[in-house]
Design an enzyme around this catalytic site. Sequence first.
Site, PDB file in Angstrom:
ATOM      1  N   GLU A 127       0.863  -1.185   0.000  1.00 49.03           N
ATOM      2  CA  GLU A 127       0.000   0.000   0.000  1.00 49.03           C
ATOM      3  C   GLU A 127       0.894   1.227   0.000  1.00 49.03           C
ATOM      4  OE1 GLU A 127      -2.737  -0.379   3.264  1.00 49.03           O
ATOM      5  OE2 GLU A 127      -4.005  -1.756   2.158  1.00 49.03           O
ATOM      6  N   HIS A 242      -8.971   9.610   3.396  1.00 45.08           N
ATOM      7  CA  HIS A 242      -8.607   8.526   2.479  1.00 45.08           C
ATOM      8  C   HIS A 242      -8.835   9.025   1.063  1.00 45.08           C
ATOM      9  CE1 HIS A 242      -8.385   4.683   0.452  1.00 45.08           C
ATOM     10  NE2 HIS A 242      -7.946   4.131   1.576  1.00 45.08           N
ATOM     11  N   ARG A 288      -0.644   9.166   1.764  1.00 48.08           N
ATOM     12  CA  ARG A 288      -2.058   9.497   1.565  1.00 48.08           C
ATOM     13  C   ARG A 288      -2.360  10.984   1.451  1.00 48.08           C
ATOM     14  NH1 ARG A 288      -5.346   5.265   5.253  1.00 48.08           N
ATOM     15  NH2 ARG A 288      -4.849   3.598   3.809  1.00 48.08           N
ATOM     16  N   HIS A 349     -11.244   9.651   7.226  1.00 48.21           N
ATOM     17  CA  HIS A 349     -10.981   8.225   7.391  1.00 48.21           C
ATOM     18  C   HIS A 349     -10.410   7.847   8.751  1.00 48.21           C
ATOM     19  CE1 HIS A 349     -10.040   4.184   6.110  1.00 48.21           C
ATOM     20  NE2 HIS A 349      -8.748   4.358   6.235  1.00 48.21           N
ATOM     21  N   ARG A 384      -0.734   8.793   9.229  1.00 44.36           N
ATOM     22  CA  ARG A 384      -0.583   7.352   9.474  1.00 44.36           C
ATOM     23  C   ARG A 384      -0.233   6.593   8.201  1.00 44.36           C
ATOM     24  NH1 ARG A 384      -4.146   3.071   8.913  1.00 44.36           N
ATOM     25  NH2 ARG A 384      -5.740   4.581   8.285  1.00 44.36           N
TER      26      ARG A 384
HETATM   27  C1  SIN Z   1      -7.461   0.778   2.854  1.00 42.46           C
HETATM   28  O1  SIN Z   1      -7.775  -0.393   2.663  1.00 42.46           O
HETATM   29  O2  SIN Z   1      -7.133   1.542   1.965  1.00 42.46           O
HETATM   30  C2  SIN Z   1      -7.500   1.308   4.249  1.00 42.46           C
HETATM   31  C3  SIN Z   1      -6.322   0.864   4.970  1.00 42.46           C
HETATM   32  C4  SIN Z   1      -5.990   1.816   6.076  1.00 42.46           C
HETATM   33  O3  SIN Z   1      -6.611   2.856   6.225  1.00 42.46           O
HETATM   34  O4  SIN Z   1      -5.039   1.522   6.801  1.00 42.46           O
END
Ligand code: SIN
Length: 524
Positions: A127, A242, A288, A349, A384
Amino acid sequence: MSGRYLVNFDSRRLPQESWDLVVLGSGIAGLYTAHAAGRRGWRVVVLTKHGVEDSSTDRAQGGIAAALGSSDSPELHYQDTIAAGAGLCDRDAVRVLVNEGPERVRELMEMGARFDRENGRLALTREGAHSRRRILHAAGDATGAEIQRVLSLAVRQLPGVEVRENHFAVDLLVHEGRCYGVLALAGERLKVFWGRAVVLATGGLGQLFEVSTNPEVATGDGMAMAYRAGAELMDMEFVQFHPTVLSLPGAPPFLISEAVRGEGAILRNARGERFMPRYHRLAELAPRDVVVRAILAEMEQTGVPHVYLDLSHLDPEAVRQRFPNITRTCAAYGLDITKDLLPVAPAAHYMMGGVKTNLHGETSIEGLYACGEVACQGVHGANRLASNSLLDGLVFGGRIVERVAGSPAGPARRPEFSCRELEEAPPLDVGDLRRRLKRVMSRHVGPVRDARGLEEALSFFAQWSFLEKHQAAGVEEMELRNMLLVGQLVAQAALLRTESRGGHYRLDYPAPRDIWLKHIILRR
Ligand code: SIN
């Protein structure tokens, strides 16, 4: 002392229960803490304001980060977390998270959590801002639901642990710097729950904004309650948005996991152009806050209130298998994720700030602990790292139980608590005020802020401060009062921080400033 409690009460006249541990909240942090305590034979009550599964944990898609891959290490996880946190992470807290995380995740597996595997090995995804594939997932994109299932079951198997649904924690009972218990609304009735220790695990505050990935219950109750009781709150200006939430008229703000970009999905603007490489060398996998601001800039330039997520170049079968939940939900709104462009926009988020704790979950009030999203030990800094939040709940929840076990029991005699001075609840259109609050927060305290907007937000909150002199009637009004208080604290901290850093971006101070390499701590 107006502003201390939400209702009049007298503890001597209320039904009472005594427990070793009173846990507020039933997401990963609350349930894991309750389980760790229950395994020691403690009597534990978990109070949750709605159903046990109404938590952000249950909705988590992407997964849980832990350095379990063969090319990974806690050190690399540490470096990524620190880099995402934009200078404000507490380094010791991050060390604890990345070093203890793998063991906690193994424990979840021993409890029965079925994380996805490939050729017999854990399937790890990537991610944003992670330098390695280190995200465990379950049922493709339903990781949180799997964890919630396992923990709910495990907790219910322990004879000393009771979960009480529809129990709304109203206020903490604190005397001379020590917490003795909680005043709660059990259905319609007020009740007192005494505990040797009280653990806040009430989650975040996404519902303060018009569009959020959080469940309805995320109204900042734990932060508000702790603040009213005199606890310190830290980093309240850092709210994470998010980048990719489904933005379709008539559809809920459904999260499209960052793991989708981790597997190669591309962001395009309304003109069909890929734009992220213009904003960051990591393109779609930038931190993010960077992706959110890039999306907002593209939305403004094109005049279209969303951008698109494009998975059409990926293997359709692999996409369907990897993201069954997203495939199903998008299909219900007429979108084939393997072919169609998915309209997405940012949404509130995650709350990086919260009730200040040390590395053992201790707050500034003796006997009061906090873990998970409601807490702030500085592990996430100003931003985060994706999939660190479920891990945070596990690691710091477990540490609380160890600390309580090693602490002397509180005084044998409990004080009595009461509040008599609040005036009657005024007539209030709760729904209307809630909508207005969300509008103010979204316009002025969202991902892009400036002094003028923040001052406007603060004057909105000042207009409603008279409510402090009145009782709150019922759960909805109590939630609203909590939202008004916490919204004000977020706006206050955001106005104070005259710089941009991580999730906090000020148009009037668009760069980070070294004088702000410090935390803002708020106390009543
Ligand atoms: C996501 O699946 O994008 C959320 C994961 C997160 O906020 O840590």
